[in-house]
Scaffold this active site. Structure first.
Site, PDB file in Angstrom:
ATOM      1  N   GLU A 344       0.957  -1.242  -0.082  1.00 58.41           N
ATOM      2  CA  GLU A 344      -0.080   0.121   0.112  1.00 58.41           C
ATOM      3  C   GLU A 344       0.947   1.299   0.071  1.00 58.41           C
ATOM      4  O   GLU A 344       1.294   1.775  -1.106  1.00 58.41           O
ATOM      5  CB  GLU A 344      -0.915  -0.019   1.250  1.00 58.41           C
ATOM      6  CG  GLU A 344      -1.972   1.090   1.088  1.00 58.41           C
ATOM      7  CD  GLU A 344      -3.303   0.626   2.154  1.00 58.41           C
ATOM      8  OE1 GLU A 344      -4.047   1.457   2.161  1.00 58.41           O
ATOM      9  OE2 GLU A 344      -3.100  -0.479   2.679  1.00 58.41           O
ATOM     10  N   GLU A 624      -2.336   0.604  13.473  1.00 58.30           N
ATOM     11  CA  GLU A 624      -3.435   0.834  12.480  1.00 58.30           C
ATOM     12  C   GLU A 624      -4.818   0.582  13.510  1.00 58.30           C
ATOM     13  O   GLU A 624      -5.633   1.247  13.426  1.00 58.30           O
ATOM     14  CB  GLU A 624      -3.552   0.245  11.344  1.00 58.30           C
ATOM     15  CG  GLU A 624      -4.671   0.418  10.632  1.00 58.30           C
ATOM     16  CD  GLU A 624      -4.626  -0.263   9.015  1.00 58.30           C
ATOM     17  OE1 GLU A 624      -5.208   0.021   8.315  1.00 58.30           O
ATOM     18  OE2 GLU A 624      -3.692  -1.478   8.973  1.00 58.30           O
TER      19      GLU A 624
END
Length: 745
Positions: A344, A624
């Site tokens: 990502e 996260e």
């Protein structure tokens, strides 16, 4: 711009030149260099600078950055060789989570222009052209996600020397390129910063050699080794261990693997055409027994100057703050990315929208983010005025991701307004604010067209309170907070801020229009989302935090909302119940409505989910997910589990403003507020910030004998000191010590 004729692997490019005769000494020599890919310039076989991964990642379709190096001292009489080593970088390597690659170019390209000025004013230019040569390098493969392979048997130590061997060099050809895309890189370069040695080398249950560096970092390994020619050393990287083996599952498809082929002599390896997010490395193929002194981890990020410091009497809070700092360093590698390790590593706008004030306190990010905002403006200008979800916007190339294409999304798209305003408050740079204004104003205008007839932003795709800890694991947007409440509140904040920007910059008509929109949004929000007794629709912590902090409630309604927020926080056991949208604002909302004790209890809670839970589980960066590692020690089984994701570290802004007590009363800290609010059993705190005027600092102690604060006010500025008992003192520049009664703990 030139590219290679026959070289498939990472190529070397070179040209020979001699200085023009009869013009005296060289008084100036500046090398400008850029690439579609990444480039490492060399002069006479030596690197031109310490920069790596140049020129970084920009919106290549419209902005290809170049960097300039002063090489005056490197040019003497005789023949010289200018060389360029190329890698795939972001332009031709993998990007995103769908195994896409080469979105920007199918061929690597390089641009160099060496401008030499002599004593008599004569000018000589050496530039990339058809007379250059190319050959393969020792780099057999390079990719930011997958890693780098280096075969030391192919190395020619003097590959660019004037008297070096000629074998293997081929021609080049021009790469079609519009030179108008070239733009000066105003941000800081990416460089090596720190070196960490392993804290432990162990064997996994399967017999693998595991190296623990004790810190989740971003960069690569560097080492010198001797072994039999052809021996392959393989290094795999990961942030965590899973079942006592290297935990590569959270990386998804990113291989994060470097391979090094030994020459038979003494080899030094450093894979500078990739980077990894890792704490652990699995090493195989090492000749002999691997020891702690055999490897070092090189920490790499953009060269930002550290400006802000914080610490206090609570060591868990201090570790939380260190985790925020490391998270920013790792994710501010040329682009402010969401995470630096998996497939990502994109410039998600929502993360930066909420983290901007924290980022600007910890480091000087003025030029770093100004350059990024230029990419945002370029992307927005070539779409229907949409501030994209990622910048640079590679998602537009993904055919199967149309759900998040061509959409204005609250909080994420609001970065076009929120971030420039945060930078204005931090640095007071009017020119930077003016430069960002067109994108900010266009976002607000477009979002206004998306309102329902009822005046709310309650239709269309929204992330909402992303990653609410109570949401189903596979539905990160299924939050308790109503998406329309979140979006309408966010747009109100943007409209109000855009009106302030317009007024400041002299755009009177815009200021009136945006202020009118803000008023309409506020009225609609109150009519449709707030009951007479102060209950905000969907009745969860995030909606109250946003309504309070964004200024959507006044008077008794605001007081009731604050009381309800405190009730909800208590009902959750002071564990975090907010996602990306609400978490940055919940402690501030509690504080501003008279519930400081609840804010401290929320901050200091250690059970999951909470800010300190990851700290108790050994985190060295911000996660996260609150439960990226579960309480039983297992890694979260989800496929979206990063251990270096800075957004939730936005709570550090509250540490700076409330615990330490430092914030600007005027842009750039021309006038500062120093207002520490002790609580939570914290007995002392320190905060300092290198403002544009100089050092602003506070050291306070809250002891049985009284409260005492030592304050430093920068030259040319003033400050308002507001003590915990409410008394205020006007302070001029200089050193001050102020005492008051002890604040109850």
């Amino acid at each position: 711009m030139i590219t290679t004729d026959e070289v498939d692997q990472a190529p070397l490019l070179r040209t020979r030149f001699t200085l023009d005769d009869g013009h005296g000494e060289v008084t100036s020599a500046v090398l400008h260099v850029s690439a579609l890919g990444v480039v490492e310039p060399h002069l006479d076989g030596e690197p031109v600078s310490e920069d790596v991964l140049t020129p970084g990642w920009s919106s290549y379709e419209w902005r290809l950055r170049y960097v300039s190096h002063d090489v005056t001292a490197r040019l003497g009489r005789g023949e010289h060789v200018l060389g360029l080593a190329l890698g795939n970088g972001w332009a031709r390597g993998r990007l995103g989570w769908n195994d896409g690659r080469a979105f920007y170019t199918g061929e690597l390209g390089a641009f160099a222009q060496l401008e030499i000025t002599f004593a008599d004013g004569h000018r000589q230019v050496v530039a990339t052209g058809p007379d250059w040569q190319a050959r393969p390098s020792a780099v057999l493969a390079d990719d930011l996600y997958d890693g780098q392979t280096i075969d030391a048997r192919l190395r020619e130590p003097r590959w660019a020397a004037a008297d070096g061997p000629e074998t293997g060099w081929t021609g080049v050809h021009a790469l079609e390129f519009d030179a108008r895309r070239l733009t000066e890189h105003i941000g800081p370069p990416v460089r090596r910063h720190e070196v960490l040695r392993p804290v432990q080398v162990t064997r996994s249950p399967s017999g693998k050699t595991l190296v623990d560096f004790g810190q989740n970092l971003v960069g690569w390994l560097r080492f010198t080794v001797r072994g039999e020619a052809g021996t392959v050393i393989t290094v795999r990287h990961a942030e965590v261990l899973e079942n006592d083996e290297l935990g590569t599952r959270p990386l998804r498809s990113a291989r994060a693997t470097d391979r090094f082929v030994l020459s038979g002599g003494l080899d030094t390896f450093e894979p500078t055409l990739t980077f990894h997010g890792f704490r652990y490395a699995e090493v195989s193929g090492w000749p002999g027994e691997l020891g702690r002194d055999d490897l070092e981890a090189v920490v790499v990020h953009s060269a930002m100057r550290r400006t802000g410091e914080f610490d206090c009497s609570n060591e868990l809070v201090n570790q939380l703050h260190r985790n925020v700092v490391w998270g920013q360093k790792g994710n501010f590698l040329d682009v402010p990315t969401d995470c630096p390790q998996r497939d990502e590593r994109l410039g998600w706008t929502g993360d930066l929208a909420v983290f901007g004030p924290t980022a600007a306190y910890l480091f000087d990010v003025s030029s770093f983010l100004r350059d990024w905002l230029r990419d945002l403006a370029a992307e927005q200008a070539h779409s229907p005025d949409i501030a994209p979800l990622v910048v640079p916007d590679m998602v537009k190339f993904e055919e199967n991701d149309d759900v998040i294409q061509a959409r204005s999304v609250a909080v994420w798209s609001d970065v076009a307004v929120w971030l420039p305003w945060s930078l204005w408050l931090a640095y007071g740079d009017r020119d930077a604010l003016a430069e960002a204004y067109p994108a900010a104003s266009e976002h607000v205008r477009r979002a206004e067209t998306l309102l329902s007839p009822n005046g709310l932003w309650d239709t269309g795709f929204q992330y909402g309170d992303w990653l609410d800890p109570d949401a189903p694991e596979d539905k990160a947007s299924a939050a308790k907070a109503d998406k329309g409440v979140v979006a309408t509140a966010a747009l109100y904040r943007s409209a109000r801020t855009a009106a302030d920007m317009a007024r400041l910059l002299g755009h009177a008509e815009d200021a009136e229009a945006f202020a009118s929109l803000a008023d309409r949004l506020r009225t609609a929000f109150g009519k449709h989302y707030v009951s007479a007794d102060g209950i905000v629709f969907s009745d969860c912590a995030t909606v109250y935090a946003l309504a309070i902090e964004f200024g959507l409630l006044d008077g008794d309604l605001r007081d009731r909302a604050g009381a309800r927020l405190a009730e909800l926080v208590a009902a959750s056991g002071y564990r975090v119940s907010t996602g990306f949208a609400g978490t940055p604002y919940v402690t501030g909302a509690l504080t501003s409505t008279g519930h400081l004790d609840a804010a401290y209890r929320l901050l200091l809670e250690e059970s999951c989910p909470s800010w300190l839970y990851p700290v108790t589980m050994g985190a060295t960066t911000i996660w996260e997910r609150w439960d990226s590692i579960l309480p039983d020690g297992r890694v979260n089984p989800g496929d979206m589990t990063s251990f270096n994701h800075y957004a939730l570290g936005a709570v550090a802004d509250w540490l700076h403003r409330v615990v330490a007590g430092l914030s600007p009363l005027e842009p750039g800290y021309a006038r500062s507020l120093i207002a520490p609010r002790p609580g939570g059993g914290i007995t002392w705190a320190h905060g300092s910030l290198e403002t544009p005027y100089g050092k602003l600092a506070v050291d306070w102690r809250n002891e049985p004998g009284g409260f005492e604060a030592d304050v430093t006010v920068p030259p040319g500025t003033t400050a308002l000191l507001r003590l915990p008992d409410g008394t205020e003192h006007e302070l001029d520049a200089g050193e001050h010590t102020v005492r008051a009664a002890t604040v109850g703990q």
